[in-house]
Scaffold this active site. Structure first.
Site, PDB file in Angstrom:
ATOM      1  CD  GLU A   1      -2.412   1.180   2.848  1.00 22.46           C
ATOM      2  OE1 GLU A   1      -3.470   1.794   2.978  1.00 22.46           O
ATOM      3  OE2 GLU A   1      -1.862   0.557   3.790  1.00 22.46           O
TER       4      GLU A   1
ATOM      5  CE  LYS B   1      -7.246   1.213   4.029  1.00 26.26           C
ATOM      6  NZ  LYS B   1      -6.068   1.842   4.677  1.00 26.26           N
TER       7      LYS B   1
ATOM      8  CB  CYS C   1      -3.929  -1.399   4.950  1.00 23.45           C
ATOM      9  SG  CYS C   1      -2.849  -1.120   6.387  1.00 23.45           S
TER      10      CYS C   1
END
Length: 268
Positions: free
Chosen positions: A39, A106, A142
């Site tokens: 990321e 995300k 994440c």
């Protein structure tokens, strides 16, 4: 078999430094089918991300795509895209011909442990599965890994591998959380899971991002490779026959009773 390069690099605030590190990693990964980066490979987290964000046809992704084509492999990496006031934290997927095949924004933002990602980042709305290197890859970024419903939605969209990219924050038990969550998502979905985090960067250690521990986990939750904390590129192999064997032994996906709608969008 699919060959994957886990590219655990330290990330700098400077995109040109990160691009050079990514290109060097791709040279070491040549011969793999797919290379996975962390990321925020574009630039390290911080308020600067709103100034350094680039569109997917900008210089960073374009150069990464050219390197993917040069070395003949597919690439997944984390970047920041400009938005309306805030940026998007995006996992970009590039094929071996250098074409951008998908961009996953995300969904779950890290407003935890005292951080407030949503101050700078706007959430995405849709899970994403992309076909790369002959595989359907489900993209997870994440903090997303803490939400099993996202991983299950990717299964329902046909994912054959999870790619988890992270800039995991350090702190008490945080490394344990990372390892436990990655293994859990693999085991509960009987899914090969390739998880790649930023290597610690001592020059930027005050922000706490990057614990390393990139790993490949098999469909029964066994860690097949673990890079520890040092920067490095490790080539690993995903055995698809082992997926079938694991699911014959543990047919939990067949035994599901409750199913979420795969068309439901997440409202930002």
């Amino acid at each position: 078999m699919t060959t994957i390069a886990l590219c655990q690099i330290p990330v700098s605030p400077d995109p040109s430094t990160n691009l050079k590190r990514a290109q060097e990693a791709l040279a070491k990964a040549e011969g793999a089918d797919l290379a996975i980066f962390p990321e925020a490979t574009l630039t390290r987290y911080g308020r600067r991300i709103t100034d350094l964000a680039e569109p997917l046809d900008g210089p960073f992704v374009s150069a990464l795509a050219e390197s993917a084509k040069e070395h003949g492999l597919s690439v997944i990496a984390g970047v920041f895209e400009p938005g309306d006031g805030r940026v998007h934290n995006t996992a970009v997927a590039i094929d071996a011909q250098g074409a951008v095949k998908a961009a996953y924004r995300k969904i779950h933002l890290f407003d935890s442990f005292g951080a407030k990602e949503s101050d700078l980042v706007a959430p995405g709305a849709e899970p994403a599965v992309v076909e790369l290197a002959g595989l359907k890859v489900g993209l997870i970024t994440c903090y997303d890994v803490r939400f099993p419903e996202l991983a299950r939605a990717l299964v329902d969209k046909g994912a054959e591998l999870f790619a988890v990219i992270a800039a995991w924050g350090s702190g008490p038990l945080k490394e344990d959380h990372w390892v436990t969550l990655v293994r859990a998502r693999a085991l509960e979905n009987t899914m090969w899971t390739a998880a790649v985090g930023q290597a610690p960067n001592p020059a930027e250690s005050s922000d706490g991002f990057g614990v390393g521990r990139s790993m490949l986990v098999d469909p029964l939750g066994v860690i097949r490779a673990d890079l520890g904390t040092a920067p490095g590129v490790q080539v690993v192999r995903v055995d698809h026959e082992w997926t079938a064997a694991a699911r014959a032994t543990l047919p939990c996906l067949e035994h599901r009773v409750l199913r979420a709608s795969t068309d439901r969008k997440v409202v930002p």
